[in-house]
Design an enzyme around this catalytic site. Structure first.
Site, mmCIF file in Angstrom:
data_model
loop_
_atom_site.group_PDB
_atom_site.id
_atom_site.type_symbol
_atom_site.label_atom_id
_atom_site.label_comp_id
_atom_site.label_asym_id
_atom_site.label_seq_id
_atom_site.Cartn_x
_atom_site.Cartn_y
_atom_site.Cartn_z
ATOM 1 N N ASP A 32 0.847 -1.187 0.000
ATOM 2 C CA ASP A 32 0.000 0.000 0.000
ATOM 3 C C ASP A 32 0.886 1.242 0.000
ATOM 4 O OD1 ASP A 32 -3.214 0.568 1.000
ATOM 5 O OD2 ASP A 32 -1.768 2.214 1.153
ATOM 6 N N ASN A 89 -12.954 -2.494 2.612
ATOM 7 C CA ASN A 89 -13.800 -1.320 2.792
ATOM 8 C C ASN A 89 -14.810 -1.260 1.646
ATOM 9 O OD1 ASN A 89 -12.238 -0.511 5.016
ATOM 10 N ND2 ASN A 89 -10.750 0.488 3.667
ATOM 11 N N HIS A 102 -10.371 -4.881 -2.961
ATOM 12 C CA HIS A 102 -9.032 -5.198 -2.462
ATOM 13 C C HIS A 102 -9.151 -5.586 -1.003
ATOM 14 C CE1 HIS A 102 -9.886 -0.881 -2.510
ATOM 15 N NE2 HIS A 102 -9.286 -0.807 -1.331
HETATM 16 P P1 DGP Z 1 -9.560 1.827 0.272
HETATM 17 O O1 DGP Z 1 -9.730 3.047 1.113
HETATM 18 O O2 DGP Z 1 -9.989 0.582 0.993
HETATM 19 O O3 DGP Z 1 -10.233 1.981 -1.089
HETATM 20 O O4 DGP Z 1 -8.009 1.671 0.051
HETATM 21 C C1 DGP Z 1 -7.328 2.034 -1.098
HETATM 22 C C2 DGP Z 1 -5.865 1.910 -0.796
HETATM 23 O O5 DGP Z 1 -5.143 1.998 -2.013
HETATM 24 C C3 DGP Z 1 -5.318 3.015 0.114
HETATM 25 O O6 DGP Z 1 -4.876 2.429 1.336
HETATM 26 C C4 DGP Z 1 -4.136 3.594 -0.632
HETATM 27 C C5 DGP Z 1 -3.908 2.612 -1.754
HETATM 28 N N1 DGP Z 1 -3.473 3.208 -3.001
HETATM 29 C C6 DGP Z 1 -4.132 4.163 -3.686
HETATM 30 N N2 DGP Z 1 -3.459 4.463 -4.812
HETATM 31 C C7 DGP Z 1 -2.366 3.651 -4.839
HETATM 32 C C8 DGP Z 1 -1.299 3.488 -5.763
HETATM 33 O O7 DGP Z 1 -1.210 4.129 -6.805
HETATM 34 N N3 DGP Z 1 -0.353 2.560 -5.428
HETATM 35 C C9 DGP Z 1 -0.430 1.816 -4.288
HETATM 36 N N4 DGP Z 1 0.555 0.954 -4.067
HETATM 37 N N5 DGP Z 1 -1.433 1.946 -3.405
HETATM 38 C C10 DGP Z 1 -2.384 2.850 -3.676
#
Ligand code: DGP
Length: 116
Positions: A32, A89, A102
């Protein structure tokens, strides 16, 4: 989300870089970008399912594979016995921001409960 999907589709296709730690035919796991624990991995299906509400009998196998991927990974990194948290979520109240389901794997520290 665009017609070509979310940023997670771009991570699957390697258009967007990510620190990938797990991959199989159905699932990708990557760090993340905004970690909430020492270990914070996102496990995503290689099929776009927008929210938890969109899981159905035709795509449920992907969800099973996500759980198996997490089990494989926590064993690999030695965190299975210590324990961890798996979070999905959904929509506004669940604070979902990326509309490609996810599972957040959070590990490496004791978690709080209730989560708030
Ligand atoms: P949610 O709030 O459950 O939809 O979580 C989305 C997650 O995705 C958040 O913890 C940050 C992560 N995230 C968003 N954009 C990117 C990205 O471009 N790369 C990575 N590795 N994670 C990302």
């Amino acid at each position: 989300m665009t017609e070509s999907g979310t940023i997670f589709d771009q991570i699957i296709s390697r258009e967007l870089a990510a620190d990938i730690v797990y991959e199989d035919q159905y699932v990708l796991g990557f760090k993340d970008i905004n970690p909430q624990a020492p270990i914070h991995i996102l496990f995503i299906p290689k099929l776009r399912i927008a929210t938890h509400n969109d899981i159905n009998i035709d795509n449920i196998d992907y969800v099973s594979k996500m759980h198996l991927a997490i089990n494989h990974y926590v064993n690999q990194i030695g965190e299975a016995e210590n324990g961890y948290r798996v979070v999905m979520n959904c929509n506004k109240n669940g604070q979902q921001t990326v509309f490609h389901i996810h599972m957040h794997l959070l590990a490496g520290r004791a978690m709080n409960w209730p989560p708030g």
